[in-house]
Design an enzyme around this catalytic site. Structure first.
Site, short mmCIF file in Angstrom:
data_model
loop_
_atom_site.label_atom_id
_atom_site.label_comp_id
_atom_site.label_asym_id
_atom_site.label_seq_id
_atom_site.Cartn_x
_atom_site.Cartn_y
_atom_site.Cartn_z
N LYS A 198 0.84 -1.20 0.00
CA LYS A 198 0.00 0.00 0.00
C LYS A 198 0.88 1.25 0.00
CE LYS A 198 -1.89 2.72 2.99
NZ LYS A 198 -1.79 3.99 2.25
N GLU A 273 10.10 0.95 10.42
CA GLU A 273 11.14 1.97 10.23
C GLU A 273 10.44 3.30 10.45
OE1 GLU A 273 13.09 4.64 9.28
OE2 GLU A 273 13.18 4.11 7.14
N CYS A 307 13.49 10.63 7.37
CA CYS A 307 13.46 10.14 8.75
C CYS A 307 14.81 10.31 9.43
CB CYS A 307 12.98 8.71 8.80
SG CYS A 307 13.83 7.67 7.63
N GLU A 404 9.90 15.47 16.10
CA GLU A 404 10.26 15.40 14.68
C GLU A 404 9.38 16.37 13.89
OE1 GLU A 404 9.29 11.74 12.49
OE2 GLU A 404 11.26 11.90 11.55
P1 ADP Z 1 2.34 10.84 7.87
O1 ADP Z 1 1.36 11.20 8.95
O2 ADP Z 1 3.58 11.63 7.89
O3 ADP Z 1 1.70 10.79 6.51
P2 ADP Z 1 1.96 8.08 8.44
O4 ADP Z 1 2.72 7.22 9.38
O5 ADP Z 1 0.57 8.47 8.82
O6 ADP Z 1 2.84 9.36 8.17
O7 ADP Z 1 1.87 7.38 7.00
C1 ADP Z 1 2.76 6.40 6.51
C2 ADP Z 1 1.95 5.29 5.85
O8 ADP Z 1 1.12 4.68 6.82
C3 ADP Z 1 1.02 5.73 4.72
O9 ADP Z 1 0.99 4.73 3.72
C4 ADP Z 1 -0.32 5.81 5.42
O10 ADP Z 1 -1.41 5.63 4.55
C5 ADP Z 1 -0.22 4.65 6.38
N1 ADP Z 1 -1.09 4.73 7.56
C6 ADP Z 1 -1.56 5.84 8.18
N2 ADP Z 1 -2.36 5.51 9.23
C7 ADP Z 1 -2.40 4.16 9.27
C8 ADP Z 1 -3.04 3.21 10.12
N3 ADP Z 1 -3.80 3.60 11.14
N4 ADP Z 1 -2.83 1.90 9.88
C9 ADP Z 1 -2.05 1.50 8.87
N5 ADP Z 1 -1.43 2.33 8.03
C10 ADP Z 1 -1.59 3.66 8.21
#
Ligand code: ADP
Ligand code: MG
Length: 513
Positions: A198, A273, A307, A404
């Site tokens: 994804k 990560e 990161c 961060e």
């Molecule tokens: P940011 O907030 O900087 O976009 P995230 O950690 O939210 O960083 O996003 C990194 C990835 O994790 C993206 O692919 C996002 O769609 C996904 N993501 C965000 N929230 C969830 C969740 N609750 N469960 C699984 N994947 C998630």
């Protein structure tokens, strides 16, 4: 800081952009079952450039089943390691053959300068597939000379095998969209796993183009499935799905913790990560020109959305003013603009959300009494631009130093001597990376050893290679990506013990043979 122009989106992208952006499941492209889509924006203008299928739990379920079938019945599990390697190598070749288009997609979707996307993101992505192609034939176990005290008359052949962990869910971020897909897919495929990937909802385009290239390379259907969609729906469904054996995630520490919770249901394996707040330490005996340029690049590369960004710049007292002025000059003169303008050194942030988040931190810094030595604001133009920012007059406990920011914002902190720096550098919940600048190699060794960080760069910063393990201590993650580290991520270890003579098991106890 000067701003560059806004050139048009390259015409060469039109054929790809004109196609519907669908999900790749079991080798077929299709809309989301719900029929929903989401908008994809050009961060340099804020304009919508594409609409993507918004996959959710139903689509993830279908993708997991396709991956399971390919893993258990399909040709994938029966393919020889050598043939698997050839396919991975071919993906690397196809990435290289289409490097300009892929780099353009990264610039359009993420905002990063085109030249960087081409030289860093796309080149490293091709490299990762080729590096992992070599591992396909070298993922191997051990043999063990064992002595079993309660079976002295027998003899055993004991060995381990590293077997693919199975169906892997991979959730990736928006800062290096194609490269993160390569970091995840390369090692998982080398190990023999099947994948549901994804991409981040902010930057799904290059992963979809990669999906086409994966098909062109001839990977059997269902081995790689790509489901675009939101984190809270598609991402969460991957993390919770009982048919997923392992989830590999790159993103925020906050979501990393949610992934661990969701994974508890079937105790799927997890590697993460996550974020960082990395110290970059400049000693007074450093090569000053290199250290100043290195400190600027450590924070401004990729608009600071890295990161491992060197966001806490520790400078030895005697040279504090010089280094601050040097990094400030670079920030002031940096060309900020559209990534398609070849003069651009720094592009926009990826999204409105990220723009708002960085603004929130700049405001917090100002409210807390910090000095914006350079920058400190947003750019007054369409798109999600932020000024390259150097913050001084801070202490170790301020929000801008602790949290961060994930933007082009560095905090400069003076330090006195060797005795205090390691403690201050380590005074963080994170532990992803660190930098050290000095000509004194024993000083560098000493500090590198005491830093609690997954990567330490000495007289350089942000050096990445497929052959190097990457990952974090503390709340920066679990596990290591790249190199041999990836094998642990995507394999299970099986220990097999074969008796030379069939062992006559005693009715009671262990001893009799
Ligand atoms: P940011 O907030 O900087 O976009 P995230 O950690 O939210 O960083 O996003 C990194 C990835 O994790 C993206 O692919 C996002 O769609 C996904 N993501 C965000 N929230 C969830 C969740 N609750 N469960 C699984 N994947 C998630
Ligand atoms: Mg988020």
């Amino acid at each position: 800081m000067t701003t560059a122009s806004t050139p048009a989106v390259p015409q060469t992208l039109q054929p790809f952009l004109a196609k519907p952006k669908q999900l790749m499941i079991n080798g077929q492209w299709s809309a989301a079952k719900s029929g929903e889509t989401f908008d994809v924006f050009n961060p340099a203008s804020g304009e919508v450039v594409a609409q993507c299928a918004a996959g959710d739990a139903k689509d993830i379920d279908q993708a997991v089943k396709a991956a399971r079938k390919a893993f258990e019945q399909g040709p994938w599990s029966k393919l020889s390691p050598s043939d698997r390697g050839k396919l991975l190598w071919k993906i690397g070749d196809l990435i290289e053959a289409n490097n300009e288009e892929l780099a353009q997609l990264e610039t359009l979707d993420n905002g990063k300068p085109y030249g960087i996307a081409l030289a860093v993101d796309v080149a490293l992505a091709a490299d990762m597939f080729r590096y992992m192609a070599g591992w396909c034939t070298k993922i191997q176990g051990d043999t063990f000379p064992i002595t079993v005290p309660y079976a002295p008359d027998n003899d055993f052949h004991a060995f381990t095998l590293k077997e693919p962990v199975g169906v892997v869910g991979q959730i990736i971020p928006w800062n290096f969209p194609l490269l993160m897909a390569a970091w995840k897919l390369g090692p998982a495929l080398a190990a023999g796993c099947c994948v549901v990937l994804k991409p981040a909802e902010q930057t799904p385009l290059s992963a979809l183009r990669l999906g086409e290239l994966i098909q062109e390379a001839g990977l059997p259907e269902g081995v790689v499935n790509i489901v675009t969609g939101m984190g809270e729906t598609a991402g969460a469904a991957i993390a919770a799905h009982d048919g997923v054996d392992k989830v590999a995630f790159t993103g925020s520490t906050e979501v990393g913790k949610l992934i661990i919770k969701a994974a508890a249901g079937n105790l799927k394996k997890v590697t993460l990560e996550l974020g960082g707040k990395s110290p970059n330490v400049v000693y007074k005996d450093a090569d000053m020109d290199a250290a100043i340029a290195g400190a600027a690049s450590a924070i401004f590369f990729n608009q600071g959305q890295v990161c491992s960004a060197g966001s806490r710049l520790f400078i030895e007292e005697d040279v504090f003013d010089d280094v601050l002025a040097g990094v400030g000059d670079i920030a002031k003169n940096m060309k900020v603009g559209d990534g398609f303008d070849s003069a651009t050194e720094m592009g926009p942030l990826v999204s409105k959300e990220q723009h708002d988040r960085v603004k929130h931190y700049l405001d917090a810094g100002k409210a807390g009494g910090a000095t914006m030595a350079v920058g400190g604001g947003l750019l007054d133009r369409p798109g999600y631009f932020v000024q390259p920012t150097v913050i001084a007059n801070v202490n170790d406990d301020m929000k801008v130093v602790k949290e961060e920011i994930f933007g082009p914002v560095v905090t400069a902190l003076p330090f006195k001597d060797d005795r205090e720096i390691a403690d201050r550098a380590n005074d963080t919940d994170y532990g992803l990376a660190a930098g050290v600048w000095t000509k004194d190699i024993s000083k560098a060794h000493k500090l590198a050893k005491s830093l609690r960080a997954g990567s330490v760069w000495v007289n350089c910063y942000n050096i990445f290679d497929a052959a190097l393990p990457f990952g974090g201590y503390k709340q920066s993650g679990l596990g290591r990506e790249g190199a041999k580290g990836s094998q642990a991520m995507f394999t299970e270890m099986k220990t097999t013990i074969i008796a030379r003579e069939p062992r006559k098991m005693p009715r009671m106890g262990m001893a009799a043979e």
